[in-house]
Design a protein around this motif. Sequence first.
Motif, PDB file in Angstrom:
ATOM      1  N   ASP A 217       0.832  -1.208   0.000  1.00 33.46           N
ATOM      2  CA  ASP A 217       0.000   0.000   0.000  1.00 33.46           C
ATOM      3  C   ASP A 217       0.869   1.261   0.000  1.00 33.46           C
ATOM      4  O   ASP A 217       0.539   2.258  -0.659  1.00 33.46           O
ATOM      5  CB  ASP A 217      -0.920   0.014   1.219  1.00 33.46           C
ATOM      6  N   ASN A 218       1.969   1.219   0.728  1.00 35.40           N
ATOM      7  CA  ASN A 218       2.847   2.390   0.770  1.00 35.40           C
ATOM      8  C   ASN A 218       3.582   2.598  -0.550  1.00 35.40           C
ATOM      9  O   ASN A 218       3.847   3.738  -0.945  1.00 35.40           O
ATOM     10  CB  ASN A 218       3.827   2.262   1.932  1.00 35.40           C
ATOM     11  N   LEU A 219       3.909   1.519  -1.232  1.00 35.85           N
ATOM     12  CA  LEU A 219       4.478   1.663  -2.575  1.00 35.85           C
ATOM     13  C   LEU A 219       3.459   2.287  -3.525  1.00 35.85           C
ATOM     14  O   LEU A 219       3.809   3.137  -4.357  1.00 35.85           O
ATOM     15  CB  LEU A 219       4.934   0.305  -3.104  1.00 35.85           C
ATOM     16  N   ALA A 220       2.205   1.891  -3.386  1.00 33.08           N
ATOM     17  CA  ALA A 220       1.153   2.498  -4.209  1.00 33.08           C
ATOM     18  C   ALA A 220       0.998   3.982  -3.881  1.00 33.08           C
ATOM     19  O   ALA A 220       0.789   4.811  -4.777  1.00 33.08           O
ATOM     20  CB  ALA A 220      -0.168   1.760  -3.996  1.00 33.08           C
ATOM     21  N   ALA A 221       1.124   4.326  -2.591  1.00 36.46           N
ATOM     22  CA  ALA A 221       1.044   5.737  -2.197  1.00 36.46           C
ATOM     23  C   ALA A 221       2.211   6.528  -2.772  1.00 36.46           C
ATOM     24  O   ALA A 221       2.045   7.680  -3.204  1.00 36.46           O
ATOM     25  CB  ALA A 221       1.023   5.844  -0.672  1.00 36.46           C
ATOM     26  N   LEU A 222       3.390   5.934  -2.785  1.00 38.74           N
ATOM     27  CA  LEU A 222       4.550   6.591  -3.389  1.00 38.74           C
ATOM     28  C   LEU A 222       4.316   6.828  -4.879  1.00 38.74           C
ATOM     29  O   LEU A 222       4.610   7.910  -5.406  1.00 38.74           O
ATOM     30  CB  LEU A 222       5.799   5.734  -3.180  1.00 38.74           C
ATOM     31  N   LEU A 223       3.762   5.843  -5.549  1.00 42.80           N
ATOM     32  CA  LEU A 223       3.509   5.955  -6.985  1.00 42.80           C
ATOM     33  C   LEU A 223       2.470   7.028  -7.286  1.00 42.80           C
ATOM     34  O   LEU A 223       2.500   7.651  -8.354  1.00 42.80           O
ATOM     35  CB  LEU A 223       3.048   4.602  -7.523  1.00 42.80           C
ATOM     36  N   ALA A 224       1.564   7.268  -6.344  1.00 48.75           N
ATOM     37  CA  ALA A 224       0.508   8.264  -6.546  1.00 48.75           C
ATOM     38  C   ALA A 224       0.997   9.695  -6.347  1.00 48.75           C
ATOM     39  O   ALA A 224       0.310  10.642  -6.734  1.00 48.75           O
ATOM     40  CB  ALA A 224      -0.656   7.977  -5.598  1.00 48.75           C
ATOM     41  N   LEU A 225       2.166   9.865  -5.746  1.00 47.30           N
ATOM     42  CA  LEU A 225       2.720  11.199  -5.538  1.00 47.30           C
ATOM     43  C   LEU A 225       3.219  11.779  -6.858  1.00 47.30           C
ATOM     44  O   LEU A 225       3.466  11.041  -7.820  1.00 47.30           O
ATOM     45  CB  LEU A 225       3.888  11.130  -4.547  1.00 47.30           C
ATOM     46  N   PRO A 226       3.396  13.102  -6.919  1.00 41.84           N
ATOM     47  CA  PRO A 226       4.059  13.669  -8.098  1.00 41.84           C
ATOM     48  C   PRO A 226       5.405  12.984  -8.335  1.00 41.84           C
ATOM     49  O   PRO A 226       6.120  12.643  -7.386  1.00 41.84           O
ATOM     50  CB  PRO A 226       4.237  15.145  -7.717  1.00 41.84           C
ATOM     51  N   ALA A 227       5.750  12.783  -9.585  1.00 39.05           N
ATOM     52  CA  ALA A 227       6.950  12.011  -9.927  1.00 39.05           C
ATOM     53  C   ALA A 227       8.215  12.609  -9.335  1.00 39.05           C
ATOM     54  O   ALA A 227       9.184  11.884  -9.072  1.00 39.05           O
ATOM     55  CB  ALA A 227       7.078  11.901 -11.443  1.00 39.05           C
ATOM     56  N   THR A 228       8.228  13.908  -9.089  1.00 42.02           N
ATOM     57  CA  THR A 228       9.431  14.548  -8.550  1.00 42.02           C
ATOM     58  C   THR A 228       9.676  14.192  -7.087  1.00 42.02           C
ATOM     59  O   THR A 228      10.730  14.524  -6.546  1.00 42.02           O
ATOM     60  CB  THR A 228       9.332  16.073  -8.675  1.00 42.02           C
ATOM     61  N   LEU A 229       8.722  13.518  -6.443  1.00 40.16           N
ATOM     62  CA  LEU A 229       8.883  13.139  -5.042  1.00 40.16           C
ATOM     63  C   LEU A 229       9.384  11.703  -4.886  1.00 40.16           C
ATOM     64  O   LEU A 229       9.327  11.134  -3.798  1.00 40.16           O
ATOM     65  CB  LEU A 229       7.568  13.332  -4.284  1.00 40.16           C
ATOM     66  N   ARG A 230       9.872  11.134  -5.965  1.00 37.79           N
ATOM     67  CA  ARG A 230      10.555   9.836  -5.907  1.00 37.79           C
ATOM     68  C   ARG A 230      11.699   9.864  -6.912  1.00 37.79           C
ATOM     69  O   ARG A 230      11.732  10.692  -7.819  1.00 37.79           O
ATOM     70  CB  ARG A 230       9.595   8.679  -6.203  1.00 37.79           C
ATOM     71  N   GLY A 233      12.811   6.791 -12.726  1.00 35.14           N
ATOM     72  CA  GLY A 233      12.983   5.457 -13.275  1.00 35.14           C
ATOM     73  C   GLY A 233      12.421   4.325 -12.446  1.00 35.14           C
ATOM     74  O   GLY A 233      12.739   3.155 -12.702  1.00 35.14           O
ATOM     75  N   LEU A 234      11.571   4.634 -11.453  1.00 37.27           N
ATOM     76  CA  LEU A 234      11.062   3.597 -10.554  1.00 37.27           C
ATOM     77  C   LEU A 234       9.679   3.078 -10.928  1.00 37.27           C
ATOM     78  O   LEU A 234       9.278   2.001 -10.471  1.00 37.27           O
ATOM     79  CB  LEU A 234      10.986   4.135  -9.121  1.00 37.27           C
ATOM     80  N   ASP A 235       8.946   3.827 -11.726  1.00 42.14           N
ATOM     81  CA  ASP A 235       7.518   3.552 -11.866  1.00 42.14           C
ATOM     82  C   ASP A 235       7.237   2.145 -12.386  1.00 42.14           C
ATOM     83  O   ASP A 235       6.341   1.445 -11.884  1.00 42.14           O
ATOM     84  CB  ASP A 235       6.869   4.594 -12.773  1.00 42.14           C
ATOM     85  N   HIS A 236       7.984   1.713 -13.383  1.00 49.23           N
ATOM     86  CA  HIS A 236       7.741   0.377 -13.937  1.00 49.23           C
ATOM     87  C   HIS A 236       7.998  -0.700 -12.885  1.00 49.23           C
ATOM     88  O   HIS A 236       7.208  -1.655 -12.748  1.00 49.23           O
ATOM     89  CB  HIS A 236       8.626   0.140 -15.159  1.00 49.23           C
ATOM     90  N   SER A 237       9.075  -0.551 -12.124  1.00 44.33           N
ATOM     91  CA  SER A 237       9.400  -1.549 -11.096  1.00 44.33           C
ATOM     92  C   SER A 237       8.336  -1.589 -10.005  1.00 44.33           C
ATOM     93  O   SER A 237       7.971  -2.664  -9.512  1.00 44.33           O
ATOM     94  CB  SER A 237      10.765  -1.239 -10.479  1.00 44.33           C
ATOM     95  N   ILE A 238       7.822  -0.416  -9.626  1.00 48.16           N
ATOM     96  CA  ILE A 238       6.777  -0.380  -8.595  1.00 48.16           C
ATOM     97  C   ILE A 238       5.513  -1.057  -9.106  1.00 48.16           C
ATOM     98  O   ILE A 238       4.901  -1.884  -8.411  1.00 48.16           O
ATOM     99  CB  ILE A 238       6.486   1.071  -8.166  1.00 48.16           C
TER     100      ILE A 238
END
Length: 363
Positions: A217-230, A233-238
């Motif tokens: 769930d926390n990985l999903a929350a990270l993915l939902a943030l603006p891309a500049t907050l991670r 190059g992580l989105d596909h892996s998440i």
Amino acid sequence: MSVTIEILSGLGAKGPAAIVVEAQGKRLLLDAGGALHPDDTITWANNLDVDAVLISHDHIDHIGGVAELAENVPLYCTPLVAKALPHNRPWHPLPERGTLEVEGITVTTGQAGHSLGGVWLHLAVGNGVLYSGDACFESSVFPFDTPPKAAIALLDASYGSYDQPQAYCVQAISERLDQPLAFPVPETGRALEMALWLAKEADRRQLTLAIDPVIRDNLAALLALPATLRRPGLDHSIRSLLARQNACPPTLQLMCDRSDTPEQWPDHHLLHTGYLTPDRRAELAAGQISWQRWNVHLRASHLVALADQLGATQVVPLFTPFSDNALSAWHGLLGERLCTAQRLYAPSRLVTRSSLGSFACPQ
């Protein structure tokens, strides 16, 4: 009026974070840490009078003491951190990266590289005060933003003079993946980057893996943030990890730390990667568990680099013991900038804010 900083807790030991900054006739509390051990109590909140509280992130030693504060004291934190507040506790939003006025004091926030929703706090008082909260340059998931200049730096020194790079830690853990392992981890911190790394290693070695639903769930929350907050190059892996089914039974198990004991995991060996309670230190000494650090705090050379970038003239290493040997090491690292006083003073001249950027992390 001068600026006064009082470190109520977190100086000279690994312990709850609680720091009061008094300026412009207002008193701001930076973090409201709870006890690290179930049988401990906190005393820093006794008879405390503050105008507002700012929370850097949601780990217990930074947020666990909020219940000791009066509910009418305004509290500021990022929306993701607010999920860890006591039920129905009123709060005001801190930006994940930006500025706002708190009781007439300009507060700038930026990504601290440590946990989901976690930020450092910069106060535009005196010649600038920077409180890092818990911070790290080396996260593969969470970025670290360059703070504005600050004459006083209150920095995460949880690792003392330790200075091993993250690559060393990852390699050491990698060498242990030839046995069934369970990793208890803080659910909003290293859990996210370890989940992505373990998924990659499991695929490479053809091992089975299970990830705690809360971490998912926390990985999903990270993915939902603006891309500049991670990190980029992580989105596909998440997305791939979120689509992956948990193995049953798994060879590797990543789970939220719920005070797990070896008896609860008879088919796995517990491998801890962070702070060990006294009970866990006893288990480690008895060979019942293993330990290998996964860097989530500033190591020594990075703390010095941050102090240099800030132009700090007073640097307080927080959350670390001050034995004679440790103080000698800190003197060697920081020289005359080292400050170990519980109370600090600074002139009231305001700093000029600089725009946020991406910190060029030393390796």
